[in-house]
Design a protein around this motif. Structure first.
Motif, PDB file in Angstrom:
ATOM      1  N   UNK C  13      -4.483  14.381   9.226  1.00  0.00           N
ATOM      2  CA  UNK C  13      -5.242  13.291   8.645  1.00  0.00           C
ATOM      3  C   UNK C  13      -4.338  12.302   7.942  1.00  0.00           C
ATOM      4  N   UNK C  14      -3.389  12.864   7.243  1.00  0.00           N
ATOM      5  CA  UNK C  14      -2.574  12.043   6.372  1.00  0.00           C
ATOM      6  C   UNK C  14      -1.620  11.156   7.159  1.00  0.00           C
ATOM      7  N   UNK C  15      -1.124  11.675   8.257  1.00  0.00           N
ATOM      8  CA  UNK C  15      -0.123  10.952   9.025  1.00  0.00           C
ATOM      9  C   UNK C  15      -0.614   9.578   9.476  1.00  0.00           C
ATOM     10  N   UNK C  16      -1.911   9.486   9.710  1.00  0.00           N
ATOM     11  CA  UNK C  16      -2.440   8.261  10.307  1.00  0.00           C
ATOM     12  C   UNK C  16      -2.415   7.055   9.376  1.00  0.00           C
ATOM     13  N   UNK C  17      -2.306   7.312   8.088  1.00  0.00           N
ATOM     14  CA  UNK C  17      -2.516   6.216   7.149  1.00  0.00           C
ATOM     15  C   UNK C  17      -1.324   5.323   6.905  1.00  0.00           C
ATOM     16  N   UNK C  18      -0.240   5.484   7.657  1.00  0.00           N
ATOM     17  CA  UNK C  18       0.949   4.719   7.339  1.00  0.00           C
ATOM     18  C   UNK C  18       0.634   3.233   7.205  1.00  0.00           C
ATOM     19  N   UNK C  19       1.174   2.667   6.154  1.00  0.00           N
ATOM     20  CA  UNK C  19       0.857   1.293   5.794  1.00  0.00           C
ATOM     21  C   UNK C  19       1.216   0.336   6.920  1.00  0.00           C
ATOM     22  N   UNK C  22      -1.060   0.556   9.924  1.00  0.00           N
ATOM     23  CA  UNK C  22      -2.327  -0.075   9.567  1.00  0.00           C
ATOM     24  C   UNK C  22      -2.217  -1.580   9.740  1.00  0.00           C
ATOM     25  N   UNK C  25      -1.985  -2.596  13.320  1.00  0.00           N
ATOM     26  CA  UNK C  25      -3.271  -2.426  13.970  1.00  0.00           C
ATOM     27  C   UNK C  25      -4.203  -3.587  13.649  1.00  0.00           C
ATOM     28  N   UNK C  26      -4.257  -3.927  12.373  1.00  0.00           N
ATOM     29  CA  UNK C  26      -5.177  -4.993  11.983  1.00  0.00           C
ATOM     30  C   UNK C  26      -4.740  -6.340  12.540  1.00  0.00           C
ATOM     31  N   UNK C 213       4.556  -8.454  -0.112  1.00  0.00           N
ATOM     32  CA  UNK C 213       3.519  -8.970   0.780  1.00  0.00           C
ATOM     33  C   UNK C 213       3.239 -10.457   0.573  1.00  0.00           C
ATOM     34  N   UNK C 296      -9.590  -1.348   2.604  1.00  0.00           N
ATOM     35  CA  UNK C 296     -10.695  -0.549   2.057  1.00  0.00           C
ATOM     36  C   UNK C 296     -10.263   0.080   0.759  1.00  0.00           C
TER      37      UNK C 296
END
Lengths: 346, 324, 296
Positions: C13-19, C22, C25-26, C213, C296
């Protein structure tokens, strides 16, 4: 129609709500059934991510679609399925028959209008009355929610009020419709100090008694449940785990999660002398990858192989107490043979 | 008991001056910490409880010299914290650590857990790279996080795990004194219980001294050995936990205990009436005793003069005219 | 330990959240940003591979074929008033524009970051003085300020770049200061301070990386801005000097043929337009993706 059905104000049948995010499908609520009787307070209690707020927002149709999607189910309010109504019909129902108060009242009040005008507006949308009359009603309403010196307070802007006062104003707004039916209170006291929380909880209880309003209370706090609720649904990771009358739930919590939740409270009476809490190990599962099994399986001290099978069906403890648990299913769980929750740590 | 005094706070005052709205008007002063005195003994868990705006967080930060102080003394092992030179202050930082409320903002989001934990040791130039690595592994295990996750960023952990990482960071320098500022209030109940247990385990193992700041009386009552109740920057009552639970004298303390939701619905219909009124603004506290406008037992004298903090029985002090 | 078993289960689950993932993807879902990205990539390719992209030389004049109309000969976009291939000059112009963009943005970035960091971090008197100076700089019309600086330094491409860089410093300083102010309120700064971290480390190692950013967005916008301003300066004769193949200069030197040979002035103009548009689109997309409030 039988008499029992007449008492039901709102029922949700087999509600499933998912969110389609780019990371996958978040199954926020799954196969949830609930009923709220007229004049009752139903508490949905659970930790973050359990789906309690999503459930409440489904009633009011405040779920953003997309990414949200109501996969299945019905929301029956006074004989109508709310999910089939048009936007316009829903809008007129919102505020008139179903109102909502939130955790942070500052964000729900318009900061540039006086609170008196904001409440009077609610009166005027639902009734054909003049502003003076609406303001007079507003003053009476503010008196009812125990705001001191309401004649002066109606001229205040939201930022001039304290958190507790703002929450009272929000409640007053919810009561401004001609016949308030259901009040959805989403963590109404979480942002408030304890002494103020006690005042607001007392106020909600008093109002409910005086005007026979139904309340759906969303909270994470078992203490708030104990103080206000008539019936309780314990939710975990989108599932209903246990449902009971408030007295029955606290006297005889049956589901291992409910037991764990009550044992996690430092204020639990059993901790007068011991110096460790009986905590639940682990953290909640990821709602993206969760399967059909009981979501509590990975933290449950009683987990058995069968718990990895599909979610259990209802086990009746008594008339007003049900639980969804494989472990309980296989046991005699009457109040006389209380389940013992063994200590999870080391 | 042979207890060593680790921290002594004497007449501490921390005021903040607000910019005034009106041109030329006198600037408003918030007396966040208003003339506080107390001692902390080695191995003690001092719980500080109060509602928002009572100054409890400011107090914690002032003790660590993360805020200024207006007046008074903070003696750590007999030395005034605010008089230390840079080198001594750095040494002091080794011994006093803080655990923060928000597990989402208290960890630098751009740093991996491994470097977050290594940072304190690097700052103080303690140990070789290998020693630091070994220590990180040991401490991570100790707080219940698998050391294989060293290479992860904070946002890849859940709230409870982050709070464990925050605790691990505080442990890296082998401190003897830890201030927990609302350390569990942002966590879910079941996770909160885990973290409270962890804090107690660490306390027993290393004989840490804690100051545990929280608004949640149940948590403070559970974890502390001594409790200090604050209201608008003042101590209203302080006593050993057992003593305070048994006999809370100050009407505010009593109101706090009463306001706390019970964990059983039984008898809820006939509970004591709740305390009315709002918490006053700390900018313009009421005259006399700050609590008198809300106090059910207020007397004429309460409006005139602030009561002194008086010892009513050994270790039990209360600031209320009822007990003069 | 039980908790460790638990952690292992969560690994996936955790691996997917890389900033970063993300963000990518967006960005993929953001069509304008993709268009911007493609424009910028082709712009950079043009700059890097100019000699291989065209058989002609940008500076060789051939009066015999002057003002050849586009799309009728091997000179696809036609030739200019001195018989140079227009497409070739536009392709070579990308090189200069790229240099202008990066050079002037690096000037404004480095000073802007330094000023913004110090002013935001220390606050108080330092902040007040710096911010008033910046207000004064911002009160001058941007192009006027640039012209004044070039006038002092003397007209040349380098000086134009310098001038653009300097006159953009206030924008960067403001962006940096604003994000420093927000970032320094976070508990992790207090936490690191309580560990004994020095001010320097707090500023550059803790706060700055978290302000990247908005700075990145501003820099992307800034490159487009710089290209536009340098074209303007060259047009006014204050930037690149003939015969450099610079877009602004190309437009300027052909303005007398606007009616007789429209292509000489139009195509360089389109080149400027698309490049600046590309940077702006990408910057907007990046802002949506990197803005923490959008997440989110």
């Amino acid at each position: 129609m039988d008499t029992a059905n007449n008492k039901v104000l709102l029922s949700m049948e087999d509600i499933s709500v998912s969110f389609y995010t780019h990371r996958g499908i978040v199954k926020a609520v799954r196969h949830l059934n609930l009923k709220i009787n007229k004049g009752d307070t139903l508490a949905l209690v659970g930790e973050s991510g359990c789906g309690k707020s999503v459930t409440a927002h489904t009633i009011n149709q405040l779920i953003p679609i997309p990414p949200g999607k109501i996969e299945s189910g019905k929301v029956i309010f006074e004989g109508r399925d709310l999910l089939k109504l048009s936007d316009k019909e829903i809008a007129s129902l919102r505020g008139e028959r179903i109102s909502m108060i939130f955790q942070e009242p500052m964000t729900s009040l318009n900061p540039v209008f006086k609170i008196g005008d904001q409440i009077a507006d609610v009166f005027m949308t639902h009734q054909d009355i003049k502003r003076e009359e609406a303001l007079a009603k507003t003053v009476r309403l503010l008196e009812m929610v125990k705001i001191p010196a309401p004649e002066r307070r109606i001229k205040d802007y939201p930022h001039q009020l304290s958190g507790g006062m703002r929450q009272r104003v929000m409640i007053a707004m919810a009561l401004a419709s001609p016949e308030p039916g259901l009040l959805i209170a989403d963590e109404p006291t979480t942002a408030l100090d304890v002494t103020i929380q006690a005042q607001i909880l007392r106020l909600i209880a008093d109002l409910k008694r005086d005007i026979n309003m139904s309340v759906l209370l969303i909270t994470h706090d078992m203490g708030v449940v104990a103080e206000t609720a008539d019936r309780v649904i314990v939710m975990y990771a989108g599932r209903k785990m246990e449902e009971a009358n408030v007295y029955s739930l606290f006297d005889n919590p049956v589901h291992p999660y409910t037991q764990g939740l009550l044992n996690s409270l430092p204020s639990n009476e059993k901790y007068t002398d011991s110096n460790r809490l009986e905590a639940i190990n682990g953290t909640i599962p990821d709602l993206l990858t969760i399967g059909d099994e009981c979501p509590f399986e990975n933290r449950c001290p009683h987990a058995m192989p069968i718990c990895r099978e599909p979610f259990p069906s209802e086990t009746k403890i008594d008339d007003d107490h049900s639980v969804w648990c494989h472990f309980v299913e296989g046991k005699d769980a009457s109040p006389s043979s209380k389940l013992v929750y063994d200590q999870g740590r080391e | 008991m042979n207890m060593e005094k680790i921290l002594e706070v004497k007449n501490l005052k921390t005021y903040f001056t607000l910019k005034s709205d009106k041109f030329g008007a006198e600037p408003e002063v918030v007396k966040a910490v208003n003339d506080l005195s107390f001692d902390v003994m080695k191995g003690e868990i001092l719980g500080i409880v109060g509602e928002s705006g009572c100054g409890k967080s400011t107090l914690g930060k002032t003790i660590l010299k993360l805020n200024h102080k207006t007046d008074g003394e903070i003696l750590y092992h007999g030395e005034e914290v605010f008089n230390l030179n840079d080198k001594d202050l750095k040494d002091l930082r080794k011994q006093m650590q803080m655990v923060f409320q928000d597990p989402f903002s208290s960890l630098n989001p751009r740093k991996k857990v491994g470097s977050l934990l290594a940072q304190p040791l690097q700052i103080h130039k303690m140990g070789s790279k290998q020693e630091i690595d070994e220590k990180i592994d040991r401490i991570m295990k100790e707080v219940g996080i698998n050391p294989v996750y060293k290479g992860r960023f904070p946002h890849q952990f859940s709230g409870g795990q982050r709070q464990r990482i925050g605790i691990a960071r505080a442990l890296m320098l082998n401190p003897e004194f830890i201030i927990c500022d609302e350390a569990v209030s942002a966590l879910d109940v079941s996770i909160q219980a885990q973290v409270l247990n962890l804090l107690l385990d660490l306390h027993d193992k290393y004989n840490f001294t804690y100051i545990f700041i929280a608004h949640d009386l149940a948590v403070v009552e559970f974890i502390s050995t001594k409790i200090l109740v604050m209201y608008l920057g003042k101590i209203v009552e302080t006593a050993d936990k057992k003593e305070l639970v048994k006999s809370h004298l100050h009407p505010y303390t009593k109101a706090l205990f009463d306001a706390f939701p019970a964990t059983n619905p039984k008898g809820r219909e006939n509970r004591d009436p709740v305390l009315m009124g709002d918490v006053p603004s700390p900018i313009n506290p009421p005259s006399g005793c700050y609590f008198h406008p809300r106090c059910p037992r207020a007397m004429e004298k309460c409006k005139m003069e602030y009561p002194p903090l008086r010892e009513v029985s050994p270790g039990h002090k209360v600031a209320c005219w009822l007990y003069e | 330990m039980d908790t460790l078993v638990q952690e292992n289960r969560e690994e996936d689950m955790v691996e997917k959240n890389s900033l970063f993932r993300e963000a990518v993807f967006q960005l993929k879902g953001n069509k304008p940003a993709i268009v911007g990205f493609i424009i910028i990539i082709s712009f950079i390719m043009m700059a890097f591979f100019s000699p291989w992209l065209t058989p002609f030389d940008p500076d060789i004049q051939d009066i015999s074929i002057r003002k050849t109309a586009p799309f009728i000969s091997s000179h696809i976009l036609g030739t200019d008033d001195l018989g140079r291939d227009l497409l070739t000059r536009i392709i070579y112009g990308a090189r200069i524009s790229l240099v202008i963009g990066t050079f002037s943005v690096s000037i404004s970035l480095s000073f802007g970051i330094l000023i913004g960091l110090i002013s935001g971090y220390y606050g108080g008197w330092v902040d007040r003085i710096v911010m008033r100076l910046i207000d004064i700089m911002l009160a001058f019309p941007y192009i006027l300020l640039t012209i004044v600086i070039v006038a002092i330094l003397g007209p040349s491409l380098t000086n134009a770049m310098l001038a653009i860089g300097i006159s953009q410093i206030p924008q960067y300083a403001r962006v940096v200061r604003a994000s420093v102010l927000a970032e320094k309120e976070n508990d992790y700064i207090t936490a690191e301070r309580s560990l004994g971290t020095s001010n320097f480390e707090l500023m550059f190692k803790s706060i700055l990386p978290n302000c990247i950013a908005p700075i990145f967005v501003q820099a992307t916008l800034g490159i487009g801005d710089a290209i536009l301003s340098s074209a303007a300066l060259s047009f006014l004769g204050l930037g690149a000097q003939p015969p450099t193949a610079e877009w602004g200069l190309m437009i300027a030197s052909s303005r007398e043929f606007v009616t007789s040979a429209w292509w000489i002035v139009t195509f360089p103009g389109i080149a400027v337009l698309f490049t600046v548009l590309g940077f702006n689109l990408l910057a907007d997309g990046l802002r949506d993706v990197l803005d923490p409030r959008m997440r989110d």
